[in-house]
Design a protein around this motif. Structure first.
Motif, PDB file in Angstrom:
ATOM      1  N   PHE A  14     -24.482   7.370 -23.710  1.00  0.00           N
ATOM      2  CA  PHE A  14     -24.171   6.297 -22.768  1.00  0.00           C
ATOM      3  C   PHE A  14     -24.122   4.935 -23.429  1.00  0.00           C
ATOM      4  O   PHE A  14     -23.353   4.065 -23.041  1.00  0.00           O
TER       5      PHE A  14
ATOM      6  N   ARG B  61       0.881  -1.153   0.000  1.00  0.00           N
ATOM      7  CA  ARG B  61       0.000   0.000   0.000  1.00  0.00           C
ATOM      8  C   ARG B  61       0.920   1.204   0.000  1.00  0.00           C
ATOM      9  O   ARG B  61       1.567   1.503   0.995  1.00  0.00           O
TER      10      ARG B  61
ATOM     11  N   GLN C 118      -2.380   5.505  -5.836  1.00  0.00           N
ATOM     12  CA  GLN C 118      -2.528   4.179  -5.242  1.00  0.00           C
ATOM     13  C   GLN C 118      -1.680   3.225  -6.071  1.00  0.00           C
ATOM     14  O   GLN C 118      -2.203   2.454  -6.880  1.00  0.00           O
TER      15      GLN C 118
ATOM     16  N   ALA D 144      -3.212   9.774 -10.348  1.00  0.00           N
ATOM     17  CA  ALA D 144      -4.171  10.712  -9.789  1.00  0.00           C
ATOM     18  C   ALA D 144      -4.530  10.298  -8.359  1.00  0.00           C
ATOM     19  O   ALA D 144      -4.505  11.113  -7.444  1.00  0.00           O
ATOM     20  N   HIS D 145      -4.873   9.024  -8.189  1.00  0.00           N
ATOM     21  CA  HIS D 145      -5.232   8.558  -6.857  1.00  0.00           C
ATOM     22  C   HIS D 145      -4.004   8.284  -5.998  1.00  0.00           C
ATOM     23  O   HIS D 145      -4.128   8.144  -4.790  1.00  0.00           O
TER      24      HIS D 145
ATOM     25  N   GLY E 282     -26.740  13.146 -18.308  1.00  0.00           N
ATOM     26  CA  GLY E 282     -27.372  12.181 -19.203  1.00  0.00           C
ATOM     27  C   GLY E 282     -28.642  11.591 -18.633  1.00  0.00           C
ATOM     28  O   GLY E 282     -29.235  10.694 -19.220  1.00  0.00           O
TER      29      GLY E 282
ATOM     30  N   GLY F  79     -15.323   8.581 -20.224  1.00  0.00           N
ATOM     31  CA  GLY F  79     -16.727   8.852 -19.992  1.00  0.00           C
ATOM     32  C   GLY F  79     -17.626   8.307 -21.087  1.00  0.00           C
ATOM     33  O   GLY F  79     -17.135   7.634 -21.974  1.00  0.00           O
ATOM     34  N   PRO F  80     -18.936   8.563 -21.094  1.00  0.00           N
ATOM     35  CA  PRO F  80     -19.643   9.178 -19.982  1.00  0.00           C
ATOM     36  C   PRO F  80     -19.781   8.226 -18.800  1.00  0.00           C
ATOM     37  O   PRO F  80     -19.894   7.005 -18.995  1.00  0.00           O
ATOM     38  N   GLY F  81     -19.762   8.748 -17.584  1.00  0.00           N
ATOM     39  CA  GLY F  81     -19.741   7.855 -16.435  1.00  0.00           C
ATOM     40  C   GLY F  81     -18.459   7.047 -16.499  1.00  0.00           C
ATOM     41  O   GLY F  81     -17.375   7.601 -16.673  1.00  0.00           O
ATOM     42  N   ILE F  82     -18.559   5.711 -16.367  1.00  0.00           N
ATOM     43  CA  ILE F  82     -17.364   4.883 -16.599  1.00  0.00           C
ATOM     44  C   ILE F  82     -17.633   3.920 -17.746  1.00  0.00           C
ATOM     45  O   ILE F  82     -17.051   2.845 -17.823  1.00  0.00           O
TER      46      ILE F  82
ATOM     47  N   ALA G  70     -11.430  12.813 -11.021  1.00  0.00           N
ATOM     48  CA  ALA G  70     -11.523  11.819 -12.080  1.00  0.00           C
ATOM     49  C   ALA G  70     -12.495  10.703 -11.725  1.00  0.00           C
ATOM     50  O   ALA G  70     -13.155  10.150 -12.595  1.00  0.00           O
ATOM     51  N   ALA G  71     -12.562  10.337 -10.453  1.00  0.00           N
ATOM     52  CA  ALA G  71     -13.364   9.170 -10.083  1.00  0.00           C
ATOM     53  C   ALA G  71     -14.728   9.555  -9.535  1.00  0.00           C
ATOM     54  O   ALA G  71     -15.645   8.745  -9.550  1.00  0.00           O
TER      55      ALA G  71
ATOM     56  N   ARG H 146      -4.811   6.273 -13.986  1.00  0.00           N
ATOM     57  CA  ARG H 146      -5.437   7.169 -13.009  1.00  0.00           C
ATOM     58  C   ARG H 146      -5.156   6.738 -11.583  1.00  0.00           C
ATOM     59  O   ARG H 146      -4.865   7.572 -10.721  1.00  0.00           O
TER      60      ARG H 146
ATOM     61  N   PRO I 179     -17.396  11.546 -13.617  1.00  0.00           N
ATOM     62  CA  PRO I 179     -18.362  10.542 -14.081  1.00  0.00           C
ATOM     63  C   PRO I 179     -19.783  10.802 -13.562  1.00  0.00           C
ATOM     64  O   PRO I 179     -20.751  10.637 -14.312  1.00  0.00           O
TER      65      PRO I 179
ATOM     66  N   GLN J 107     -21.423  13.589 -15.455  1.00  0.00           N
ATOM     67  CA  GLN J 107     -21.809  13.131 -16.784  1.00  0.00           C
ATOM     68  C   GLN J 107     -23.085  12.301 -16.709  1.00  0.00           C
ATOM     69  O   GLN J 107     -23.975  12.423 -17.549  1.00  0.00           O
ATOM     70  N   LYS J 108     -23.168  11.446 -15.672  1.00  0.00           N
ATOM     71  CA  LYS J 108     -24.378  10.623 -15.528  1.00  0.00           C
ATOM     72  C   LYS J 108     -25.586  11.504 -15.267  1.00  0.00           C
ATOM     73  O   LYS J 108     -26.678  11.255 -15.769  1.00  0.00           O
TER      74      LYS J 108
ATOM     75  N   GLU K 203     -11.750   6.490  -0.939  1.00  0.00           N
ATOM     76  CA  GLU K 203     -10.356   6.890  -1.158  1.00  0.00           C
ATOM     77  C   GLU K 203      -9.628   7.093   0.150  1.00  0.00           C
ATOM     78  O   GLU K 203      -8.443   6.770   0.270  1.00  0.00           O
ATOM     79  N   LEU K 204     -10.325   7.609   1.151  1.00  0.00           N
ATOM     80  CA  LEU K 204      -9.670   7.795   2.439  1.00  0.00           C
ATOM     81  C   LEU K 204      -9.305   6.459   3.061  1.00  0.00           C
ATOM     82  O   LEU K 204      -8.311   6.343   3.773  1.00  0.00           O
ATOM     83  N   SER K 205     -10.131   5.429   2.777  1.00  0.00           N
ATOM     84  CA  SER K 205      -9.888   4.148   3.432  1.00  0.00           C
ATOM     85  C   SER K 205      -8.756   3.387   2.775  1.00  0.00           C
ATOM     86  O   SER K 205      -8.208   2.463   3.360  1.00  0.00           O
ATOM     87  N   ARG K 206      -8.423   3.743   1.503  1.00  0.00           N
ATOM     88  CA  ARG K 206      -7.401   2.941   0.804  1.00  0.00           C
ATOM     89  C   ARG K 206      -6.020   3.330   1.281  1.00  0.00           C
ATOM     90  O   ARG K 206      -5.647   4.457   1.189  1.00  0.00           O
TER      91      ARG K 206
ATOM     92  N   THR L  65      -9.103  17.688  -5.881  1.00  0.00           N
ATOM     93  CA  THR L  65      -7.940  16.816  -6.024  1.00  0.00           C
ATOM     94  C   THR L  65      -8.140  15.944  -7.261  1.00  0.00           C
ATOM     95  O   THR L  65      -9.256  15.538  -7.563  1.00  0.00           O
ATOM     96  N   GLY L  66      -7.045  15.625  -7.973  1.00  0.00           N
ATOM     97  CA  GLY L  66      -7.120  14.863  -9.208  1.00  0.00           C
ATOM     98  C   GLY L  66      -7.932  13.579  -9.078  1.00  0.00           C
ATOM     99  O   GLY L  66      -8.709  13.222  -9.960  1.00  0.00           O
ATOM    100  N   ALA L  67      -7.765  12.888  -7.939  1.00  0.00           N
ATOM    101  CA  ALA L  67      -8.410  11.596  -7.768  1.00  0.00           C
ATOM    102  C   ALA L  67      -9.929  11.736  -7.706  1.00  0.00           C
ATOM    103  O   ALA L  67     -10.663  11.096  -8.458  1.00  0.00           O
TER     104      ALA L  67
END
Lengths: 312, 113
Positions: A174, A60, A281, A278-279, B91, A260-263, B79-80, A274, B84, B87-88, B110-113, B74-76
């Motif tokens: 979508f 981790r 991780q 970004a994350h 739509g 996108g859109p969504g995932i 993006a996550a 990402r 999304p 966008q949903k 994210e905090l838990s990871r 924050t980037g994370a």
């Protein structure tokens, strides 16, 4: 019959030199000298990073601070998180567009231009269909995202032929974002498949086709019983390469939809990027990368087995 | 202490409240000129997207519903979570309440990871 001449080298009855016995030290040393540079580069840029990824996937870690040993927890997350599972599913959906369409169309085109191979028509077809391979994927993604825009070429064409109701923002829809992106990949990979299949088809003995025609075979029978078996190896290569491209896709997705859109169009390649940057991780990203690698190997193993060289 | 801080403060205030300055804001930037919610919005071409977004901006200001530019997140989580889910929502696959719930859940994951 082998005889040893006075100088000690092996010669057969006609005096022709036979190859040295395998395993002589000098020839082995020479072999190692030739292999070593390539092996060092391969080990350094492929094997070592791979092993490091496996190591990181057990941690981790945010990439900068202290790393904590996490065991297989990252793999558990990859296997159970519904978003990540949907993302992996998206890449398998892409296999249909990246593999089935180019290989299928490639077979059709190769069969169709088989008899015109040398002429200008055959050459022009092969050149035009191969051009997309030359374009960088990022440029193809940008160009296609303009074409798929609301006022882009695709919608203009649909409106011109009266299919107004089909016109939409393709990459933002979508349902159709993933198929639309799949078509970009199909367009790029079609050229590669055609090149390989056309080369393979010219190797098939034309007398086989003559014989088939004399036996009363139609075009479809010729394709099914002469072309397909003759192209077994080439089809195997095409399918392998395109499956790898589908499962590891990144450039097209990043440029065209950003996931996108969504995932709905997020693919593992993009998500790994990402997660890592970004994350932050790195452990989870590495675990997803290793799972992706295993999935790719599992997907192409049957293809390779099915199209392997059969002992005659 | 920088020189002319009073001038700087006066200028920033002027940009958001002076009628001429607000006209330039909208004409050149196409965006809401900001400032107090009771000041009139400069006229734009009727039926344009700018007109619709300016009207929406007025409603937001009156309801005190404005928030920070989401790209500043924050980037994370951007993006996550934000991208999304927005966008949903655009739509029709997500409600505003659902969006905020999803972003909160992503934040906690994210905090838990």
């Amino acid at each position: 019959m082998q005889v040893k001449t006075a100088s000690g080298s092996n010669r057969n009855d006609q005096g022709k030199r036979l190859p040295r016995k395998k395993g002589s030290r000098k020839s082995r040393l020479v072999a190692w000298v030739f292999i070593t540079p390539a092996a060092v580069v391969y080990a350094g840029f492929v094997l070592v990073p791979l092993l490091m990824s496996v190591y990181y996937s057990l941690l981790r870690w945010d990439g900068i601070g202290k790393a904590r040993f996490n065991g297989l927890a990252n793999y558990v997350v990859v296997m159970t998180d519904p978003d990540l599972l949907q993302i992996i599913g998206n890449s398998f959906l892409l296999v249909f567009y990246f593999t089935v369409i180019p290989v299928g169309l490639g077979l059709a085109v190769a069969s169709a231009i088989r008899s015109h191979m040398g002429g200008p028509f055959g050459t022009a077809t092969r050149t035009i269909l191969f051009l997309p391979q030359v374009i960088p994927l990022v440029a193809a993604g940008i160009a296609w995202s303009w074409m798929y825009a609301n006022s882009g070429l695709v919608n203009q064409f649909l409106r011109a032929v009266g299919l107004e109701s089909w016109a939409r923002g393709w990459l933002g829809d979508f349902t159709f974002a993933l198929p639309a992106m799949g078509m970009i990949g199909a367009w790029v990979l079609l050229g590669l498949c055609i090149m390989l299949l056309v080369t393979g088809i010219t190797k098939i003995d034309p007398s086989l086709y003559e014989a088939a025609r004399l036996d009363g075979a139609g075009a479809w029978d010729e394709f099914r019983y002469v072309t397909l078996p003759g192209l077994r190896q080439e089809i195997g290569v095409c399918v392998t390469v395109t499956i790898i491209q589908a499962l590891a896709a990144f450039d097209i997705v990043y440029i065209a939809t950003g996931g996108g859109p969504g995932i709905n169009t997020t693919v593992p390649g993009l998500e790994i990027y990402r997660l890592a940057f970004a994350h932050r991780q790195v452990g989870l990203a590495s675990a997803l990368a290793i799972v992706l690698m295993i999935l790719v190997l599992v997907s192409i193993a049957p293809v390779q087995w099915f199209t392997r060289e059969r002992k005659q | 202490m920088p020189k002319n801080t009073d001038c700087a403060a006066f200028f920033l205030n002027w940009v958001a409240t002076n009628e001429e300055a607000r006209k330039i804001n909208v004409a050149v930037g196409g965006s809401n000129p900001g400032g107090p919610a009771d000041l009139p919005i400069p006229p734009v071409e009727p039926g344009s997207v700018t007109e619709a977004s300016l009207a929406a901006g007025q409603t937001l200001a009156q309801d005190n519903g404005a928030m920070d530019f989401i790209a500043n997140a924050t980037g994370a989580i951007f993006a996550a979570g934000w991208t999304p889910e927005l966008q949903k929502m655009a739509g029709g696959q997500q409600t505003p309440e659902g969006l905020l719930d999803a972003v909160q859940k992503e934040y906690e994951t994210e905090l838990s990871r």
